[in-house]
Structure formats: C-alpha cells, structure tokens
Design an enzyme around this catalytic site. Sequence first.
Site, mmCIF file in Angstrom:
data_model
loop_
_atom_site.group_PDB
_atom_site.id
_atom_site.type_symbol
_atom_site.label_atom_id
_atom_site.label_comp_id
_atom_site.label_asym_id
_atom_site.label_seq_id
_atom_site.Cartn_x
_atom_site.Cartn_y
_atom_site.Cartn_z
ATOM 1 N N LYS A 167 -40.404 76.105 93.236
ATOM 2 C CA LYS A 167 -39.627 75.193 92.402
ATOM 3 C C LYS A 167 -39.207 73.972 93.218
ATOM 4 C CE LYS A 167 -35.523 75.384 89.362
ATOM 5 N NZ LYS A 167 -34.444 76.290 88.869
ATOM 6 N N SER A 241 -33.988 76.761 84.037
ATOM 7 C CA SER A 241 -34.517 75.544 84.614
ATOM 8 C C SER A 241 -35.762 75.748 85.488
ATOM 9 C CB SER A 241 -33.430 74.866 85.458
ATOM 10 O OG SER A 241 -33.102 75.671 86.591
ATOM 11 N N SER A 265 -31.644 80.704 84.881
ATOM 12 C CA SER A 265 -32.790 79.812 85.070
ATOM 13 C C SER A 265 -34.053 80.450 85.607
ATOM 14 C CB SER A 265 -32.392 78.643 85.976
ATOM 15 O OG SER A 265 -31.469 77.809 85.330
#
Length: 524
Positions: A167, A241, A265
Amino acid sequence: MPTGADHLADRLRINLRAAEIPASDADVERLLADGSLARMDEYILRLRDLDVRVEPDYLASAVGRADGRPPASGPLGSGSGAKGAVGDQGGIPDTIGAVAPLIRDGALSPVELLERALDRIGERDGELNAFQMVLADEARAAARTAEAEIRRGEVRGPLHGVPVAVKDLFAMAGTPLTAGAKGVLEVSETDAVAVERLRAAGAVLVGKTRLPEYAFWPGSRNPHYGPTANPRDTTRDAGGSSSGSGAAVADGMVYAALGSDTGGSIRIPAALCGVVGLKPAHGRVSLAGCVPLAWSLDHGGPLTRSAGDAAIVLDVLAGGRGAVSSGATDELAKGLRVAALGDDGTGRPLAAQAALAAWHASSSALRDVGAEVVEVDLPEMALLRAVNFLILSVEAAAFHATGLRHRFDAYGEPCRSRLLTGFAYDATNLVQAHRYRRLARQRWSQRLVGFDVLSTPSQPDVAPPLGEIASVKFTSPFNALGWPAVSVPWGTGAGGLPLATQLVAPDGREETVLRAARVMESVR
C-alpha cells in the site's frame, strides 16, 4: 456546558482560527449540513458521566488487552486454505502455501511467476486502477536474485520469490511516497519496517497500490487518482482504504499485499473483493515508516487469498514467531466456542437479508464441524464506533495541522472535510473517549469470557457502486479495542458479489482468529 451541533460548529471555528487554518464558513456549514457534528454531539453527551474511577487507556502499556499487557504470542494457523482469486492462474496454485513448495523445489521459477504477475497487471490495471506505481525493473531484479538463491539452497521461507504489493502509505527505499495525496510527499530513503521484513523474507515487491487520500475514507474514492474498481464487478467499489491492495490480490495480480487498518481499511476491501484481510492486534506489526492516520488506532496487516497465507505473511511482518501450526478441520474446530453478535444497540437488523443469511450459514458450518456458537449482545457498538471516529478525527487533525495551515488547497474532498471535523472536539472529549475505550475493553472482555472468537458480518451488504462509501459498522469498534480481527469470504449477495464473516479474538490472539478462519475455509 453548552451542547448541540451549533456549539460544536462554534468551537470548530474558534479552533481553526487558533490553528491558523484557512477554512471558510462554507467549509463549516457543510459539516453542519451533512449531520457530522450533530451525530457526534449525541455521543459526546453520553460520554460525559463516566465513572470517575475509569482511567484513560493510554495509561496502560498496550491497547490490545483489558489488563494492559501486550498480546500473547503463539503459533499461527496455517494450511493452503481455500481458493479465492478472481484471475486465472494458468494452472499455477493461487495461494502462497501451495506455490511456495513448487518454488522451493525448483518446479516453478520466481522469474516466471513475476512475469505472469506483470502480464496480469498490464492486462487488467487499466480497468481496475489498483496500482499507484508498478516497479517492474526492480521486481525483475529481485526475482532473478531469488531464483539464484533458491537454486543454491538458500531458501528464506515461504514468501521467497512470491509477488507481493505494498500500500502506498508505506515507505519503499528509492520510490515516491504519495499516501494517496496530490503530488509526492517524498522519495523514500529507507524502507518502512514492514517492507524491510518482506524484502528480508525474499518477497518480490511488484509495486505500490492505490488508496483514498491519506487513507481517510472507507472506500476507494480519490480526487487525485480516481477510484479503484472491484475485480468481481468493475461498476462496484473495491472498498478502502487498502483499495488497491484488495483488488490486486483478488484479481490474481499478486499473492499478498500489505495494508493498513484504522477503522476497517484491511477488512473492508477484503470483504468486498472476496479475499482474506487480517488486522492483527494493535502494535503487532510495526508501522515505523508508514504515514499515520491515527497513531493509537492504526494497524498494519496482510490481504491474502487464504487464512493460511495470512498467517505466513503475518509471521514475516511480526518479525517471526516460531512454528506455524497445522491440523485437520475437526482438530481445529474441537472445543472452539464462538460468540455470534446479537443486539448491537441500533434496534435494526444487523445487515441486509442476503448478508445475514450468509453470516448465519457460516455459523451453521462451524457448528457442523463441532464448534459451539452462542449469541451474545453487545449494545454498546454504536458508541464504540463513535469513540473510534472521535479519536481518529483528533489524531488525524493533529498530524495534518501543519499541512492544512500551509497547503490547505492541496487537500481534496472528502479528506479535507473529515480532517476539519477533528478540530470540533476539545481535550475533554478526547480524554473521555480514551476512558470509555478502556472501559469498553474491560466490559467486552468480561462478556466474552469463555469464548474463543466473536463472529459478525464483515459488511452489511455487497460492494457499493464505484466511488461510494462502504461501512465501518462492524469493523471500527475493534480498532478502538485493539483486538485482532479477520474477514473471511463466505457466500454471495446481489449479482454474485462476495460477502464475508468477521472473526475477532477478545483476548488479543491472532492465532485464535486464524484457527477459526481455517475451519471456515475448510468447510466452505
């Protein structure tokens, strides 16, 4: 004490001026109009009269346990697990647990595996928008190194030679770090600790994945880079997210991806995309070198295609914790006691009909293999969600105060409005939230005595339309508690889209949730 949304709005204006943040009256009025301040005022009032003997949770040495002790360590559940990738793997196994022996024995080349991953990214990422950047040259060099080491018998472990994504909230040496924001925050000089550990395990880092701006949104919406589509249906959202991480794993681009979780997330995109998402206990995975959203709520962890793979990656991320356990389904299920969520305090159904049916089916499957399932009421969930959001908002506002002061217009929506909300609360609100957090951890631990895991739906419904928000209803309370939780695919809803069950360990033990997750996968 004055109360009400208007009072919070007045305080917000005062605090923004004091912080020299150039927000307009229109910005504040928008927060009033959407109900954000009114909803939080209700919960602030409920926090006012806590027992004076309750201390704030930051006086404990760790947030993962009611007694303040760090979470216990122990062996993690393993096994190849169930298949979950969307993409066609061309006959190659789609889990780390199954592909690692082939790489180790020389039956499968890391270079070949990487080229398949890069081909898949080239074929699909234009539609999905899962990757912020693809590091093809660096990945090819790493795959060649892995292949040479393995040929010499220098096998580092099951991740050696396996394509993995990160990420874009984590620093990777020599690469731009955006955190989903406009422009580049920095070109990182060093790796985040979690990335360093993936490299040390021999993982081939393919690239960095998309996320909403500064990870402050439980969907994939990003005003600078666009949303991330769900591989199961590209008109639907991947969730957030850790949007790109979930999509990349689900679509067969990589075997695992590193994510972060502050209110859901990791688990949200895992549930919506049909993969496994593990939020370990708070502090289990180092976040040094990761851009924070809220320090006391942030968790790092993996998104994978099986619970066994999640155990493998967690073992690496957590710095190694001994042997990885295995066992037959009936052995793992023997004596397993599951608390199924009953009343959540809302007075409404927990989820949409299909999501409820799938979740009940997962409980029935656990019963069928010998687990005991008992309904347990947790009516304080709504208040704990609000506590999570209040702490998150204030900590995020504190981190971004300088940026908002000097680069206000660089922030897009909805991130900017959410950050401004954090300035509506005072120090008393924050301390009361931390006090309730500790009280809730103590109460819930007592209520779940004798149970191994708590079971809830992961999401109240299937993935929303592309760009729309997902739900933190079942996920954010466990960031506040700091307990480990895993989302496991189970069943489908409208349009054949994935549904999932969340398993939480009230005692802070990842091996317990992974054990239960393995049982679910084995009977799915």
